[in-house]
Scaffold this active site. Structure first.
Site, short mmCIF file in Angstrom:
data_model
loop_
_atom_site.label_atom_id
_atom_site.label_comp_id
_atom_site.label_asym_id
_atom_site.label_seq_id
_atom_site.Cartn_x
_atom_site.Cartn_y
_atom_site.Cartn_z
N ARG A 15 0.84 -1.20 0.00
CA ARG A 15 0.00 0.00 0.00
C ARG A 15 0.88 1.25 0.00
NH1 ARG A 15 -3.51 -1.59 5.17
NH2 ARG A 15 -1.45 -2.39 5.71
N LYS A 75 2.33 1.87 7.23
CA LYS A 75 2.83 1.04 8.32
C LYS A 75 3.64 1.86 9.33
CE LYS A 75 1.63 -3.22 7.89
NZ LYS A 75 0.66 -3.73 8.87
N TYR A 94 -0.31 4.24 10.69
CA TYR A 94 -0.55 3.26 11.75
C TYR A 94 0.73 3.15 12.57
CZ TYR A 94 -4.74 1.44 9.36
OH TYR A 94 -5.98 1.30 8.79
N HIS A 96 0.64 1.38 16.17
CA HIS A 96 0.55 0.20 17.06
C HIS A 96 1.72 0.19 18.04
CE1 HIS A 96 -2.85 -1.35 14.88
NE2 HIS A 96 -2.20 -1.19 13.74
N GLU A 118 -4.79 4.30 14.24
CA GLU A 118 -5.64 3.36 14.98
C GLU A 118 -6.26 3.94 16.23
OE1 GLU A 118 -2.39 2.97 14.59
OE2 GLU A 118 -1.42 2.57 16.51
N ASP A 270 -4.59 -10.91 14.83
CA ASP A 270 -3.72 -9.78 15.20
C ASP A 270 -3.88 -9.39 16.67
OD1 ASP A 270 -6.25 -8.75 14.81
OD2 ASP A 270 -5.56 -6.88 13.93
N1 LIG Z 1 -6.09 -10.23 10.30
C1 LIG Z 1 -6.23 -9.04 9.74
O1 LIG Z 1 -5.63 -8.72 8.72
C2 LIG Z 1 -7.20 -8.05 10.34
C3 LIG Z 1 -7.63 -6.94 9.60
C4 LIG Z 1 -8.56 -6.09 10.17
C5 LIG Z 1 -9.05 -6.34 11.47
N2 LIG Z 1 -8.58 -7.42 12.15
C6 LIG Z 1 -9.05 -7.77 13.51
O2 LIG Z 1 -10.35 -8.30 13.47
C7 LIG Z 1 -10.92 -8.21 14.78
C8 LIG Z 1 -12.34 -7.67 14.69
O3 LIG Z 1 -12.29 -6.31 14.27
P1 LIG Z 1 -13.62 -5.43 14.09
O4 LIG Z 1 -13.19 -4.17 13.45
O5 LIG Z 1 -14.70 -6.22 13.48
O6 LIG Z 1 -14.00 -5.16 15.61
P2 LIG Z 1 -15.42 -4.65 16.14
O7 LIG Z 1 -15.16 -3.99 17.45
O8 LIG Z 1 -16.15 -3.89 15.08
O9 LIG Z 1 -16.24 -6.00 16.38
C9 LIG Z 1 -15.91 -6.94 17.36
C10 LIG Z 1 -17.19 -7.63 17.81
O10 LIG Z 1 -16.81 -8.73 18.64
C11 LIG Z 1 -17.86 -8.85 19.59
N3 LIG Z 1 -17.42 -9.71 20.68
C12 LIG Z 1 -16.59 -9.45 21.71
N4 LIG Z 1 -16.45 -10.54 22.48
C13 LIG Z 1 -17.21 -11.52 21.93
C14 LIG Z 1 -17.50 -12.86 22.26
N5 LIG Z 1 -16.97 -13.44 23.34
N6 LIG Z 1 -18.34 -13.56 21.44
C15 LIG Z 1 -18.87 -13.01 20.35
N7 LIG Z 1 -18.66 -11.72 19.98
C16 LIG Z 1 -17.83 -11.00 20.78
C17 LIG Z 1 -18.16 -7.40 19.99
O11 LIG Z 1 -19.43 -7.29 20.62
C18 LIG Z 1 -18.12 -6.73 18.61
O12 LIG Z 1 -19.40 -6.67 18.01
C19 LIG Z 1 -9.95 -7.31 15.55
O13 LIG Z 1 -9.11 -8.11 16.35
C20 LIG Z 1 -9.16 -6.62 14.47
O14 LIG Z 1 -7.89 -6.19 14.94
C21 LIG Z 1 -7.66 -8.27 11.61
#
Ligand SMILES: NC(=O)c1ccc[n+]([C@@H]2O[C@H](COP(=O)([O-])OP(=O)(O)OC[C@H]3O[C@@H](n4cnc5c(N)ncnc54)[C@H](O)[C@@H]3O)[C@@H](O)[C@H]2O)c1
Length: 373
Positions: A15, A75, A94, A96, A118, A270
């Site tokens: 990116r 990054k 970002y 972190h 973030e 992550d």
């Molecule tokens: N791997 C990647 O490349 C990548 C990219 C973007 C985001 N992410 C990660 O994805 C994850 C989710 O991000 P998001 O933006 O959707 O967050 P978000 O805050 O929008 O949504 C998280 C949801 O999880 C729910 N939750 C919490 N505990 C729970 C449980 N025990 N059971 C069921 N639901 C539960 C919350 O109520 C919320 O609705 C984060 O860890 C984020 O860092 C990873």
């Protein structure tokens, strides 16, 4: 203001901080933009395209850093980058910082003002500069799952949408936030049977309305998670508990009761992952198998689609870049949500929870600063 865009140097990052369309917006407002030659290669935007948008091309990163008042990146800065920063400069990217004391010390020692995408907030309490990447990751999670479900890659051999007369895949989404909603949208679009589990009842109500009954919504409990994954072909891990590691919702023991060749996509990797058996993987080697269950745990999923991701990120960052370019640091006084992004200023960690995670209090930051210098 003169804004600089260096080439991203973290491995496998394609990116770029500003896409040509954003450069054009800034130049039209009277700002100058300097771009490192080749910075847009990863999104197929060449130097000529940037020049057409009004940028000046610089031969290397040194020149970009030396000439800019604000650096816009994607990054977190690598050591060679934060050593180039000067006290009068703003870095917007970002960061972190919480798990990265080395970078924190480097930024503190630079004296520059560092704003983290973030931690910028919005009036609804969301994180507007994280959301676009969650949207990308959520949608990509279903593409990844569909690939991993294929028999030649070790999967169960189930087509997401089935065909007339044959049942579609069952997709269970743990966490109905940004990632989960976008994953569900894609899965529904492909014709899968979808269930979303979340701990928040208000969120489940919203999802029920949003999908018009096309997905099942379930309160997330140990019982409901256990029941749902038994019959799942795909489980998407998309939970987030702000500021904490992801809760482990699926234990190793539960895998034994799942269908062979089912696919777990741990988007929450992550934050440590929400399946006990997850470990981070890369786009080069994205999956592994535990007890006959395929795991996909790529920690930087949006990196696979940089053209979409860079544009999505710019759509969210550009209004803040414009505010900073127009007003400089005075932009913080008028916008508390942008001010929430302030992580480092005058050699100090400014964000209270970042400082707490790093184990700094006011006086400690000062001590650490001296040590860093
Ligand atoms: N791997 C990647 O490349 C990548 C990219 C973007 C985001 N992410 C990660 O994805 C994850 C989710 O991000 P998001 O933006 O959707 O967050 P978000 O805050 O929008 O949504 C998280 C949801 O999880 C729910 N939750 C919490 N505990 C729970 C449980 N025990 N059971 C069921 N639901 C539960 C919350 O109520 C919320 O609705 C984060 O860890 C984020 O860092 C990873």
């Amino acid at each position: 203001m003169r804004i600089g865009v260096p080439t991203e140097i973290k491995s496998n990052e394609f990116r770029v901080g500003l896409v040509p369309g954003s450069v054009r917006e800034l130049v039209a407002r009277g700002h100058e933009v300097v771009v490192q030659s080749g910075a847009g290669n990863g999104i197929f935007a060449d130097d000529a395209t940037y020049e057409k948008a009004g940028a000046r091309i610089m031969p290397n990163a040194e020149a970009v850093f030396a000439q800019s008042e604000m650096i816009v990146k994607v990054k977190e800065p690598q050591a060679v980058e934060y050593r180039r920063l000067k006290p009068h400069q703003i870095l917007f990217t970002y960061l972190h910082l919480a798990p990265d004391p080395e970078q924190a010390l480097g930024l503190m020692a630079s004296g520059a003002t560092a704003i983290a995408y973030e931690t910028v907030t919005d009036p609804a309490g969301g994180l507007p500069l994280l959301a676009p990447m969650s949207e990308v990751a959520g949608r990509l999670a279903i593409e990844a799952a569909a690939m991993a479900l294929r028999r030649p890659t070790g999967g169960r051999g189930v087509l997401m949408g089935g065909v007339p007369g044959v049942r579609p895949a069952r997709v269970v989404v743990l966490g109905g936030g940004v990632v989960g909603t976008h994953a569900a949208r894609m899965a529904v679009g492909l014709g899968a049977e979808v269930a979303i589990l979340d701990r928040s009842l208000p969120r489940l109500r919203q999802l029920d309305e949003l999908f018009g009954g096309r997905v099942r919504t379930l309160a997330s409990t140990m019982d409901s998670v256990e029941m749902e994954i038994l019959t799942a072909d795909v489980v998407i891990g998309a939970v987030l508990v702000a500021g904490a590691s992801a809760p482990k919702l699926v234990t190793r023991d539960m895998l034994r009761h799942m269908k062979r060749g089912a696919v777990l996509v741990d988007v929450s990797i992550d934050q440590g992952g929400c399946f006990a058996t997850s470990r981070p993987t890369t786009h080069a080697d994205p999956t592994f198998e535990v007890d006959g269950i395929i795991h996909y745990c790529v920690a930087n999923m949006p990196g696979a689609v940089p053209v979409t991701s860079a544009q999505a990120l710019n759509n969210a960052t550009l209004p803040f870049v414009i505010k900073l370019a127009d007003k400089g640091l005075a932009a913080f006084d008028r916008d508390p949500h942008l001010a929430a992004g302030l992580n480092v200023r005058d050699g100090r960690i400014m964000h209270s929870s970042v400082a707490a995670s790093l184990g700094f209090d006011g006086s400690q930051t000062k001590t650490v600063r001296v040590a860093a210098e």
